[in-house]
Design an enzyme around this catalytic site. Structure first.
Site, mmCIF file in Angstrom:
data_model
loop_
_atom_site.group_PDB
_atom_site.id
_atom_site.type_symbol
_atom_site.label_atom_id
_atom_site.label_comp_id
_atom_site.label_asym_id
_atom_site.label_seq_id
_atom_site.Cartn_x
_atom_site.Cartn_y
_atom_site.Cartn_z
ATOM 1 N N LYS A 57 44.139 42.033 36.284
ATOM 2 C CA LYS A 57 42.913 41.724 35.546
ATOM 3 C C LYS A 57 42.590 42.857 34.575
ATOM 4 O O LYS A 57 42.346 42.629 33.406
ATOM 5 C CB LYS A 57 41.773 41.496 36.543
ATOM 6 C CG LYS A 57 40.441 41.198 35.883
ATOM 7 C CD LYS A 57 39.392 40.842 36.906
ATOM 8 C CE LYS A 57 38.021 40.804 36.235
ATOM 9 N NZ LYS A 57 36.947 40.456 37.164
ATOM 10 N N GLU A 77 49.035 50.942 40.952
ATOM 11 C CA GLU A 77 50.185 50.326 41.629
ATOM 12 C C GLU A 77 50.934 49.379 40.696
ATOM 13 O O GLU A 77 52.165 49.436 40.572
ATOM 14 C CB GLU A 77 49.715 49.516 42.856
ATOM 15 C CG GLU A 77 49.165 50.334 43.996
ATOM 16 C CD GLU A 77 47.676 50.594 43.892
ATOM 17 O OE1 GLU A 77 47.122 50.560 42.761
ATOM 18 O OE2 GLU A 77 47.048 50.845 44.934
ATOM 19 N N GLY A 79 38.770 39.228 40.818
ATOM 20 C CA GLY A 79 40.192 39.260 41.171
ATOM 21 C C GLY A 79 40.511 38.358 42.354
ATOM 22 O O GLY A 79 41.482 37.595 42.340
ATOM 23 N N ARG A 80 39.684 38.414 43.378
ATOM 24 C CA ARG A 80 39.957 37.636 44.596
ATOM 25 C C ARG A 80 39.591 36.161 44.447
ATOM 26 O O ARG A 80 39.782 35.381 45.373
ATOM 27 C CB ARG A 80 39.229 38.266 45.783
ATOM 28 C CG ARG A 80 37.733 38.464 45.577
ATOM 29 C CD ARG A 80 37.150 39.411 46.616
ATOM 30 N NE ARG A 80 35.741 39.700 46.398
ATOM 31 C CZ ARG A 80 35.272 40.637 45.585
ATOM 32 N NH1 ARG A 80 36.100 41.396 44.881
ATOM 33 N NH2 ARG A 80 33.974 40.852 45.465
ATOM 34 N N GLU A 109 36.294 41.984 50.969
ATOM 35 C CA GLU A 109 35.948 42.659 49.713
ATOM 36 C C GLU A 109 34.644 42.069 49.174
ATOM 37 O O GLU A 109 33.860 42.753 48.524
ATOM 38 C CB GLU A 109 37.081 42.506 48.687
ATOM 39 C CG GLU A 109 37.008 43.508 47.551
ATOM 40 C CD GLU A 109 38.296 43.622 46.745
ATOM 41 O OE1 GLU A 109 39.099 44.542 46.998
ATOM 42 O OE2 GLU A 109 38.499 42.794 45.845
ATOM 43 N N HIS A 138 51.163 33.730 71.698
ATOM 44 C CA HIS A 138 52.009 34.586 72.529
ATOM 45 C C HIS A 138 51.772 36.052 72.231
ATOM 46 O O HIS A 138 52.594 36.906 72.577
ATOM 47 C CB HIS A 138 53.476 34.214 72.315
ATOM 48 C CG HIS A 138 53.738 32.785 72.682
ATOM 49 N ND1 HIS A 138 54.063 32.391 73.965
ATOM 50 C CD2 HIS A 138 53.640 31.644 71.954
ATOM 51 C CE1 HIS A 138 54.195 31.074 73.992
ATOM 52 N NE2 HIS A 138 53.929 30.600 72.787
ATOM 53 N N LYS A 140 40.662 55.346 45.059
ATOM 54 C CA LYS A 140 41.532 55.301 43.870
ATOM 55 C C LYS A 140 41.363 56.575 43.045
ATOM 56 O O LYS A 140 42.333 57.173 42.606
ATOM 57 C CB LYS A 140 41.145 54.115 42.975
ATOM 58 C CG LYS A 140 41.483 52.750 43.488
ATOM 59 C CD LYS A 140 41.176 51.741 42.378
ATOM 60 C CE LYS A 140 41.073 50.338 42.865
ATOM 61 N NZ LYS A 140 40.634 49.391 41.849
HETATM 62 O O1 F6P Z 1 41.200 47.594 44.318
HETATM 63 C C1 F6P Z 1 40.622 46.345 44.420
HETATM 64 C C2 F6P Z 1 40.865 45.506 43.210
HETATM 65 O O2 F6P Z 1 40.027 45.890 42.189
HETATM 66 C C3 F6P Z 1 40.704 44.038 43.555
HETATM 67 O O3 F6P Z 1 39.411 43.608 43.461
HETATM 68 C C4 F6P Z 1 41.634 43.395 42.589
HETATM 69 O O4 F6P Z 1 41.954 42.107 42.981
HETATM 70 C C5 F6P Z 1 42.795 44.352 42.647
HETATM 71 O O5 F6P Z 1 42.194 45.617 42.755
HETATM 72 C C6 F6P Z 1 43.743 44.308 41.501
HETATM 73 O O6 F6P Z 1 43.112 44.573 40.279
HETATM 74 P P1 F6P Z 1 43.783 44.197 38.923
HETATM 75 O O7 F6P Z 1 44.032 42.742 38.893
HETATM 76 O O8 F6P Z 1 42.816 44.637 37.873
HETATM 77 O O9 F6P Z 1 45.083 44.954 38.817
#
Ligand code: F6P
Length: 584
Positions: free
Chosen positions: A221, A227, A298-299, A384, A415, A548
């Site tokens: 987003k 990452e 995002g979620r 979240e 199980h 972060k």
């Molecule tokens: O760290 C949480 C977050 O901001 C989530 O809300 C989001 O889905 C995810 O990181 C990834 O963010 P992006 O789509 O901006 O890379």
């Protein structure tokens, strides 16, 4: 428009009445079912294709009545209408919250109780329908090209593997839905998902791939997530190295060499983001980028262009069906009175368990192997969203918020951890999810000569477990029943099942794209209902930011910068020092 101050739910009469009932509460599912032959019928509801049986919850008419009053007091229906109308209910980010607009038919019902399509749905100056459907058309056109082989890699070969690079909402939704809809994936196409910055993730996911037939989707987003951008660079490096090794791109450090590598990126990378300028800066052609908007969390984004990998895998028709499933539940949420409104009822039950019966967690147990990532998906959606300690006006919450969601598919979980749910000391409400028609209706031709007859339908055997578990949890087994089996007295107590362990059973016809969309929307609106009762902003996520920031501050110390190391607290410093000693 700013939101009005939330009510304090604990100050309402309904809350006080519920507190009164909860004090010394002794649920009695055996007794309640015995006294009311219609209990299952009374508490079973339909939402689109989902049949939802709430009867094995620890709820009576009186409790439900107070919970519904609480929903009215908190204005759940009104706030839902405000949300879908584009009001800025995400107050801490001053944003509209419009994931419902991602899946409604162009010009379909959106606001209030109007059943007529609004003339135009403009929010903050933008024509939402035009933007959503314009982007969907672009995603679908691209998906078609990948699926029919007209989109080719730099050496002219068609794409066989799509690797989605993203994390959080840019990963969990696509991977969960892709796994859920595996039977719908076009033959010859595979999707993989890289999320973790642990280099093992991208290494393993790309090790056996052919770069000539691989397409990367960088899904972010913000296009600023450490990452994802690190993994995207590693993927680009991998592409250049592998294509360079076979001579498909030039490794020369010349303008021509650079152009050849840029051409390869154009054929093997696309992006999904709200930040198209950053996409271009990374080297991805904006022509190959699919946008979305800051009003999609995002979620809540798997039904936007973030689902491009899914659209490629199952095709535009499948994706339209997926969106229609969400919309069916949105419409159920918008038009159904509170007392029959499934997401509202399930949200209210969660409030009952969390705030009055002091449950700490909530299990989600899909009896559908294809839904194996659904609990992980729900962890982000629910925790979240509702893991908050202040309300939307900044004041502290007045009660506990946000249950811990967890789960695994049945029967595997049976199980492993079901022991604790059946006989442990904690109250763990659980949602059981199953579908009537399996993707693979296998028969056990030989059977076992005892309980399993030759030719047994394995899905029915599977679902016998689904039905058995909720029955055992609800009704348990008394000491008398255990004794009647001839059990030695010294182990009777160990074999007693107390029962009164609440469950909700959700049954759908089959795991179609629509049903997967319905399940996601159901939980989105459960989260919304709880968040509204608690008075919290379920659409921000400030709690993920500090870690972060610190990771970026600490990175130089981990890289050997002594001054940065000295600036750390003693524990962090000694841990990093030990890491550096251990590191080869
Ligand atoms: O760290 C949480 C977050 O901001 C989530 O809300 C989001 O889905 C995810 O990181 C990834 O963010 P992006 O789509 O901006 O890379």
């Amino acid at each position: 428009m700013a939101e009005s101050a939330p009510i304090d739910p604990t100050a309402t009469d309904a809350w006080k009445a519920l507190e009164g009932i909860a004090t010394g509460f002794e649920p009695d599912l055996r007794g309640w079912f015995a006294a009311d032959a219609g209990r299952a019928e009374t508490y079973t509801f339909q939402a689109a294709d989902l049949t939802v049986d709430l009867s094995k919850n620890l709820v009576t008419e009186e409790i439900l009545g107070h919970l519904l009053t609480l929903a009215q007091d908190a204005g759940v229906a009104e706030r839902y209408r405000a949300m879908i109308s584009g009001e800025h209910i995400n107050v801490t980010e001053d944003r509209a919250v419009l994931h419902t607009a991602l899946r409604r038919p162009d010009g379909g019902p959106q606001t209030g109780t109007d059943l007529e399509p609004p003339a135009g749905f403009v929010v903050d100056g933008a024509d939402i329908d035009a933007e959503v459907h314009g982007t969907l058309d672009k995603v679908f056109a691209f998906a078609d090209k990948v699926r029919d082989g007209s989109w080719v890699g730099v050496t002219g070969k068609r794409i066989e593997t799509v690797v989605n690079i993203g994390i959080g909402g840019s990963d969990l939704g696509p991977v969960m839905v892709y796994e859920a809809l595996k039977p719908y994936v076009q033959a010859g196409l595979e999707c993989r998902f890289v999320s973790n910055i642990d280099p093992s993730d991208i290494y393993e996911k790309t090790a056996d791939l052919d770069p000539e037939t691989t397409l990367f989707i960088v899904a972010s987003k913000t296009f600023g997530t450490l990452e994802t951008l690190t993994n995207a660079r590693l993927a680009r490096q991998w592409l250049w190295e592998r294509l360079g090794a076979s001579g498909a791109v030039s490794t020369d450090q010349t303008p021509e060499g650079e152009q050849s590598r840029t051409d390869a990126v154009a054929k093997h990378f696309v992006a999904v983001s709200t930040a198209l300028d950053k996409v271009a800066a990374f080297g991805i052609d904006p022509e190959n980028a699919f946008g979305f908007w800051d009003w999609v969390g995002g979620r809540y984004s798997v039904d936007s262009a973030i689902g491009t990998s899914v659209a490629i895998a199952i095709g535009p028709d499948g994706f339209r069906d997926f969106l229609a499933g969400f919309h069916a539940i949105d419409e159920h949420m918008r038009t159904t009175p509170l007392e029959k409104n499934v997401p509202v009822l399930m949200g209210l039950l969660n409030v009952w368990y969390t705030n009055f019966l002091k449950a700490q967690s909530h299990a989600v147990l899909p009896y559908a192997q294809y839904l194996h990532r659904f609990p992980a998906y729900l962890q982000q959606l629910t925790m979240e969203s509702n893991g908050k300690r202040v309300r939307w006006d900044g004041s502290p919450v007045t009660t506990d918020t946000g249950e811990i969601f967890w789960g695994e598919p049945g029967t595997n979980g049976q199980h492993a951890f079901y022991q604790l749910i059946h006989q442990g000391t904690r109250l763990i409400p659980a949602d059981f999810i199953a579908v009537a028609n399996p993707a693979h209706p296998l028969k056990d031709e030989t059977g076992d000569g005892h309980a399993v007859k030759p030719g047994a339908d394995v899905h029915s055997l599977f679902l016998a477990n689904f039905f058995a578990q909720t029955k055992a949890l609800a009704f348990g087994k008394t000491a008398e029943e255990v004794r009647a089996e001839g059990t030695a007295e010294n182990v009777v107590e160990a074999r007693v099942f107390p029962g009164n362990r609440p469950t909700t059973s959700i049954l759908a016809p089959a795991l179609t794209p629509s049903v997967v969309g319905q399940l996601i929307a159901l939980y989105e609106h459960i989260v919304f209902t709880e968040g509204t009762i608690w008075g919290i902003d379920s659409f921000d996520q400030w709690g993920v930011e500090l870690g972060k920031q610190l990771a970026l501050q600490i990175a130089p110390a981990v890289d050997g910068d002594q001054a940065a190391l000295d600036a750390q607290d003693s524990s962090t410093k000694s841990l990093i020092a030990r890491y550096l000693e251990l590191r080869d």
